[in-house]
Write an enzyme that holds these catalytic residues in place. Structure first.
Site, short mmCIF file in Angstrom:
data_model
loop_
_atom_site.label_atom_id
_atom_site.label_comp_id
_atom_site.label_asym_id
_atom_site.label_seq_id
_atom_site.Cartn_x
_atom_site.Cartn_y
_atom_site.Cartn_z
N ARG A 228 -1.72 3.14 10.54
CA ARG A 228 -2.68 4.41 10.40
C ARG A 228 -3.23 4.38 11.73
O ARG A 228 -3.27 3.34 12.68
CB ARG A 228 -3.80 3.89 9.59
CG ARG A 228 -3.59 3.90 8.07
CD ARG A 228 -3.72 5.35 7.64
NE ARG A 228 -3.55 5.71 6.54
CZ ARG A 228 -2.21 5.74 5.72
NH1 ARG A 228 -1.19 5.52 6.23
NH2 ARG A 228 -2.26 5.75 4.22
N HIS A 276 3.22 11.94 11.01
CA HIS A 276 3.01 11.05 9.84
C HIS A 276 3.93 11.23 8.65
O HIS A 276 3.37 11.58 7.50
CB HIS A 276 1.51 11.28 9.34
CG HIS A 276 0.77 10.21 8.41
ND1 HIS A 276 -0.51 9.88 8.50
CD2 HIS A 276 1.41 9.30 7.48
CE1 HIS A 276 -0.81 9.03 7.47
NE2 HIS A 276 0.45 8.57 6.92
P1 NDP Z 1 0.55 -4.37 2.05
O1 NDP Z 1 -0.84 -4.34 1.26
O2 NDP Z 1 1.60 -4.65 1.29
O3 NDP Z 1 0.40 -5.35 3.31
C1 NDP Z 1 -0.35 -5.18 4.47
C2 NDP Z 1 -0.35 -6.31 5.30
O4 NDP Z 1 -1.15 -6.56 6.30
C3 NDP Z 1 -0.29 -7.81 4.72
O5 NDP Z 1 0.59 -8.62 5.09
C4 NDP Z 1 -1.72 -8.36 5.15
O6 NDP Z 1 -1.66 -9.86 5.16
C5 NDP Z 1 -1.91 -7.54 6.51
N1 NDP Z 1 -3.16 -7.60 6.70
C6 NDP Z 1 -4.03 -6.86 6.20
N2 NDP Z 1 -5.34 -7.09 6.86
C7 NDP Z 1 -5.04 -7.91 7.98
C8 NDP Z 1 -5.90 -8.56 9.01
N3 NDP Z 1 -7.23 -8.30 8.94
N4 NDP Z 1 -5.45 -9.48 9.76
C9 NDP Z 1 -3.92 -9.59 9.51
N5 NDP Z 1 -3.33 -8.96 8.82
C10 NDP Z 1 -3.77 -8.18 7.57
O7 NDP Z 1 0.81 -2.82 2.48
P2 NDP Z 1 1.97 -2.26 2.58
O8 NDP Z 1 3.01 -2.85 3.33
O9 NDP Z 1 2.43 -1.56 1.46
O10 NDP Z 1 1.66 -0.71 3.67
C11 NDP Z 1 0.93 -1.18 4.87
C12 NDP Z 1 0.32 0.05 5.36
O11 NDP Z 1 1.50 1.07 5.80
C13 NDP Z 1 -0.45 1.10 4.45
O12 NDP Z 1 -1.87 0.47 4.19
C14 NDP Z 1 -0.32 2.40 5.03
O13 NDP Z 1 -1.63 2.28 6.10
C15 NDP Z 1 0.75 2.45 6.12
N6 NDP Z 1 1.83 3.32 5.73
C16 NDP Z 1 2.26 4.46 6.28
C17 NDP Z 1 3.20 5.48 6.12
C18 NDP Z 1 3.51 6.31 6.99
O14 NDP Z 1 4.25 7.21 6.55
N7 NDP Z 1 3.09 6.36 8.19
C19 NDP Z 1 3.67 5.42 4.90
C20 NDP Z 1 3.30 4.35 3.84
C21 NDP Z 1 2.34 3.30 4.37
P3 NDP Z 1 -1.65 -10.77 3.71
O15 NDP Z 1 -0.32 -10.56 3.47
O16 NDP Z 1 -1.85 -12.04 4.30
O17 NDP Z 1 -2.56 -10.05 2.74
C1 OXD Z 2 0.93 6.10 2.85
C2 OXD Z 2 1.32 7.25 3.68
O1 OXD Z 2 -0.04 5.37 2.74
O2 OXD Z 2 2.02 8.14 3.39
O3 OXD Z 2 1.98 6.19 1.73
O4 OXD Z 2 0.73 7.35 4.98
#
Ligand code: NDP
Ligand code: OXD
Length: 313
Positions: A228, A276
């Site tokens: 993000r 994005h």
């Molecule tokens: P998940 O919730 O599956 O994974 C999030 C990861 O981030 C976990 O490993 C979590 O740790 C870690 N995390 C969260 N907070 C912290 C912190 N404070 N410190 C350290 N690690 C942290 O999310 P997804 O993998 O499904 O998606 C990740 C992000 O990708 C989405 O939230 C979105 O913003 C972005 N995205 C962007 C897209 C794009 O087109 N650019 C498309 C889709 C998603 P833990 O495992 O220990 O909980």
């Molecule tokens: C998502 C994105 O969060 O597209 O899936 O950014």
């Protein structure tokens, strides 16, 4: 009734695809007239604040993306369960993006593109091996773990950083504040796949970027942020690029989207920007997921991928 509450995406296309997956279910889009008492479910992508309030029979909100920060932006968000996207279609799209950009950095494609334009190769033809390039993934969730696995298959030396430790595929895991310094110090390509939460906002800043490895086979470290825009401080990224502390930044997300015309990121020679769309939600795949989730609810089961409101992801 299912309420489709979107902004910035093609509402008509989503309504049509959702209807195909759920024939017989009444589906309305925000902006059309509808009986607020008839709405049981809502799907959201950046729904306008307050638009899901005063729906007395609303029982669930389904994010049409993996991220849910767009939902928590609503200060009048109803207190109902929120479910997010976890789907192989979206996961594969993200891993394609991450693997492609890691390979482009490894094989220095931008340098050769520039040389092609002037019709002259320089003398330095050597390419480092993937095994000698250390990729560090911040955010080892659904997307981070899949990208890590695929990068490892390509031969990269991969590690991950997350809130809690992970044990998968023998990928070294660093976690929490205590693990961050060592994780950065062994990272040549930093891949950011974190959710945007109060804890992660602004985490990609000058201090963090200065902690990346300066002794890697790529010369300078690189950053890929597909998480993000709110995770990054863009002036800090530009500063360390200008100073040569960071070699290249690949950014799919921005502090302000769409990226303002006046941003220096558009024209910086060491920045690649994409709109994005690293992993867009495909209405067919995600429509089918929403249909499965609602079917589960109506069968008295808990849908998958419930968002933890306290953690905000
Ligand atoms: P998940 O919730 O599956 O994974 C999030 C990861 O981030 C976990 O490993 C979590 O740790 C870690 N995390 C969260 N907070 C912290 C912190 N404070 N410190 C350290 N690690 C942290 O999310 P997804 O993998 O499904 O998606 C990740 C992000 O990708 C989405 O939230 C979105 O913003 C972005 N995205 C962007 C897209 C794009 O087109 N650019 C498309 C889709 C998603 P833990 O495992 O220990 O909980
Ligand atoms: C998502 C994105 O969060 O597209 O899936 O950014």
């Amino acid at each position: 009734m299912l309420l489709v509450a979107l902004s910035g995406w093609n509402v008509g296309q989503w309504v049509e695809r959702l209807q195909k997956k759920m024939p017989g279910r009444e589906i309305v889009a925000l902006g059309e007239p509808f009986d607020r008492r008839a709405v049981h479910y809502a799907v959201s992508w950046k729904h306008p604040a307050g638009s899901l309030a005063a729906l007395p029979n609303l029982s669930a909100i389904f994010s049409l993306g993996a991220g849910v920060d767009h939902i928590f932006n609503d200060d009048r968000l109803p207190d109902v369960p929120i479910y997010r996207v976890v789907d192989p279609d979206l996961t594969n799209r993200m891993s394609e993006y991450i693997v492609m950009h890691c390979l482009m950095l490894l094989r220095q494609t931008r340098r050769y593109d520039a040389q092609q334009r002037i019709q002259s190769w320089d003398d330095d033809r050597f390419q480092p091996a993937a095994r000698d390039v250390r990729v560090g993934i911040m955010g080892m969730g659904e997307l981070g773990q899949d990208a890590a696995h695929k990068l490892k298959m390509m031969g990269f030396n991969v590690a991950g950083w997350s809130r809690t430790p992970k044990t998968r595929d023998g990928i070294p895991s660093y976690s929490g504040d205590a693990g961050l310094k060592d994780f950065l110090a062994r990272t040549d390509i930093l891949v950011v796949l974190l959710p945007l939460t109060p804890q992660t906002r602004g985490i990609i800043n000058e201090r963090l970027l200065r902690g990346l490895a300066q002794d890697g086979r790529l010369g300078k470290p690189a950053l890929i942020n597909a998480g993000r825009g709110g995770l990054q401080i863009e002036n800090d990224i530009l500063k360390v690029l200008d100073e040569g502390v960071l070699g290249h930044a690949v950014l799919d997300v921005f502090e302000t989207e769409p990226l303002p015309r006046e941003s220096r990121l558009w024209s910086h020679p060491h920045v690649t920007v994409t709109p994005h769309n690293a992993a867009m939600s495909d209405p067919d795949a995600i429509g089918a997921l929403v249909a499965r989730q609602i079917a589960k609810l109506e069968a008295g089961q808990e849908p998958d991928y419930k968002v933890d409101r306290a953690r905000a992801y």
